[in-house]
Motif scaffolding. Structure first.
Motif, PDB file in Angstrom:
ATOM      1  N   UNK A 166       0.813  -1.216   0.000  1.00 12.03           N
ATOM      2  CA  UNK A 166       0.000   0.000   0.000  1.00 12.03           C
ATOM      3  C   UNK A 166       0.846   1.264   0.000  1.00 12.03           C
ATOM      4  N   UNK A 167       2.046   1.166  -0.553  1.00  7.79           N
ATOM      5  CA  UNK A 167       2.937   2.320  -0.631  1.00  7.79           C
ATOM      6  C   UNK A 167       2.223   3.497  -1.324  1.00  7.79           C
ATOM      7  N   UNK A 168       2.228   4.656  -0.676  1.00 13.02           N
ATOM      8  CA  UNK A 168       1.544   5.820  -1.231  1.00 13.02           C
ATOM      9  C   UNK A 168       0.096   5.930  -0.821  1.00 13.02           C
ATOM     10  N   UNK A 169      -0.444   4.907  -0.140  1.00 13.31           N
ATOM     11  CA  UNK A 169      -1.819   4.926   0.347  1.00 13.31           C
ATOM     12  C   UNK A 169      -1.808   5.072   1.874  1.00 13.31           C
ATOM     13  N   UNK A 170      -2.827   5.695   2.463  1.00  9.97           N
ATOM     14  CA  UNK A 170      -2.855   5.869   3.918  1.00  9.97           C
ATOM     15  C   UNK A 170      -2.729   4.570   4.709  1.00  9.97           C
ATOM     16  N   UNK A 171      -3.195   3.442   4.134  1.00 12.76           N
ATOM     17  CA  UNK A 171      -3.169   2.191   4.891  1.00 12.76           C
ATOM     18  C   UNK A 171      -1.753   1.738   5.228  1.00 12.76           C
TER      19      UNK A 171
END
Length: 426
Positions: A166-171
């Motif tokens: 999930x790199x770049x995503x809040x998760x």
């Protein structure tokens, strides 16, 4: 009587009650959901722990513990978690039901008052801020929590797989933030964060038991009467329906047992009706001891020390985690993917019937304790529609084999993460 009653008392403020009288204790909690973000995660994570240490009325832990003892040994439980791309800050209190008090004491109401006072009336210093020594203590404790997760390699491997997938995503953000972010926190930051969560957060007060919810509701409303609220609806989690390529990452550190984690994208949004069938698929795939990952990959082939799958509906992914020697990892990956193909081909009659029983029993066991009931509804804080355990169990029983097969065709492999020993690489 309804399983639960949900009352909205203001924009983004709900009171959910589960009226039951079969328990000897009541569970009362305040949960605040805020967007999960790298810039604020550590700062928000400090708040529940800090607020449950003292208040304006009970300025130190000794005074607070004395008050809890007078309430028949009531227990405070602060926690931080993440639900999808939301950070959940929770303060809970477990107390004896009023029926078991002496002289008809109203223990539940007193505990609700205490919980609300901890949240709304914290101990501040002469400058109107949180005391630097209190903040320093919580920074140390939070840093230790982050380090503890790093030292527990099973947790560490899952976290690293999520960061990669999930790199770049809040998760990808840790629920506790980073050690660097924790080290930079000061008292002014904490005061600002406290005001922010009360101003903009999604707030849920949950009462499980036979407490007088109307009085608690009135008390909650009173606390918000003169407080500014500009509720900001929680953003939807980033949804990527399928993986375009497989990310393969290996990491070598000093570890005794290798860890293998596979991340799959799920082509279902959190509110989709088919998520119930996807939950069944994940259980058949790698849930109970009857699942294909357990019986085939772990037991029959002995490729892993443990092997299980977890479906995260709020973020639309499945994570498979294994304890595995490096020389067996390629075989394990191949066999894990093979089990998905077996389900696609309909070869899961035993697992399907066993999952119906196992998953339904697991869901119905939520009714066994006030803590599990409270947790069940708090986990739905980001949902538009709430469901009771009985409704969820009924939906599970209605899932068909064809729906499970369809779900197997809705997942794509995104990430393969290997955590292996330095020694094996030499």
């Amino acid at each position: 009587m309804a399983d639960f009653i949900n009352e909205n008392i203001g924009e983004g403020i709900d009171i959910l009650s589960v009226p039951v009288s079969r328990f000897k204790t009541n569970e009362i909690s305040i949960s605040i959901a805020v967007p999960l973000a790298e810039q604020t995660a550590a700062l928000y994570a400090i708040l529940p722990m800090l607020l449950c240490r003292s208040s304006e009325k009970y300025p130190d832990l000794t005074a607070l513990n004395k008050k809890l003892a007078s309430l028949y040994g009531a227990v405070l439980q602060p926690s931080v978690s993440k639900i999808g791309e939301t950070q959940l800050l929770r303060m809970g209190i477990t107390c004896v039901d009023d029926r078991f008090s002496f002289d008809s004491e109203r223990i539940s109401m007193e505990c609700a008052k205490l919980l609300l006072s901890l949240l709304f009336e914290p101990k501040l210093d002469e400058n109107g801020s949180f005391a630097p020594e209190d903040v320093k203590r919580e920074k140390r404790i939070l840093t230790e929590k982050i380090e503890s997760e790093e030292n527990e390699k099973r947790i560490y491997a899952n976290r690293r797989a999520e960061e990669i997938m999930f790199c770049g995503e809040p998760y990808a953000v840790n629920r506790y933030g980073t050690k660097k972010a924790v080290s930079e926190i000061n008292s002014a930051d904490v005061l600002s964060a406290w005001n922010q969560i009360l101003k903009t957060g999604k707030i849920l007060l949950t009462v499980v038991g036979s407490a007088d919810v109307s009085e608690i509701s009135a008390l909650m409303k009173k606390h918000f009467e003169n407080r500014e609220r500009t509720f900001a609806p929680l953003p939807e989690a980033v949804f990527i329906p399928q993986a375009e390529k497989v990310n393969e990452v290996s990491e070598r550190i000093d570890v005794k047992q290798g860890k293998l984690v596979l991340g799959f994208r799920v082509n279902l949004k959190p509110e989709d009706e088919s998520t119930y069938a996807m939950r069944s698929f994940a259980d058949i795939f790698g849930g109970g001891p009857y699942s294909r990952l357990f019986t085939k990959v772990r037991e029959e082939m002995s490729l892993c020390y443990y092997c299980s799958a977890r479906y995260v509906r709020q973020k639309s992914f499945i994570l498979v985690q294994c304890g595995c020697q490096e020389e067996n990892m390629d075989k394990a990956v191949a066999q894990i993917l093979k089990q998905i193909d077996e389900i696609k081909n309909g070869n899961f009659d035993y697992e399907f019937s066993a999952s119906k029983i196992g998953l339904t029993d697991s869901i119905n066991s939520v009714y066994d304790t006030p803590e599990s009931l409270e947790g069940w509804y708090v986990l739905q804080i980001t949902d538009k529609h709430l469901s009771s355990p009985s409704e969820s169990a009924a939906r599970n029983n209605a899932v068909t084999k064809e729906q499970v097969i369809a779900c197997a065709n809705r997942i794509t492999l995104d990430t393969v993460y290997r955590l292996v020993s330095e020694k094996e690489g030499k």
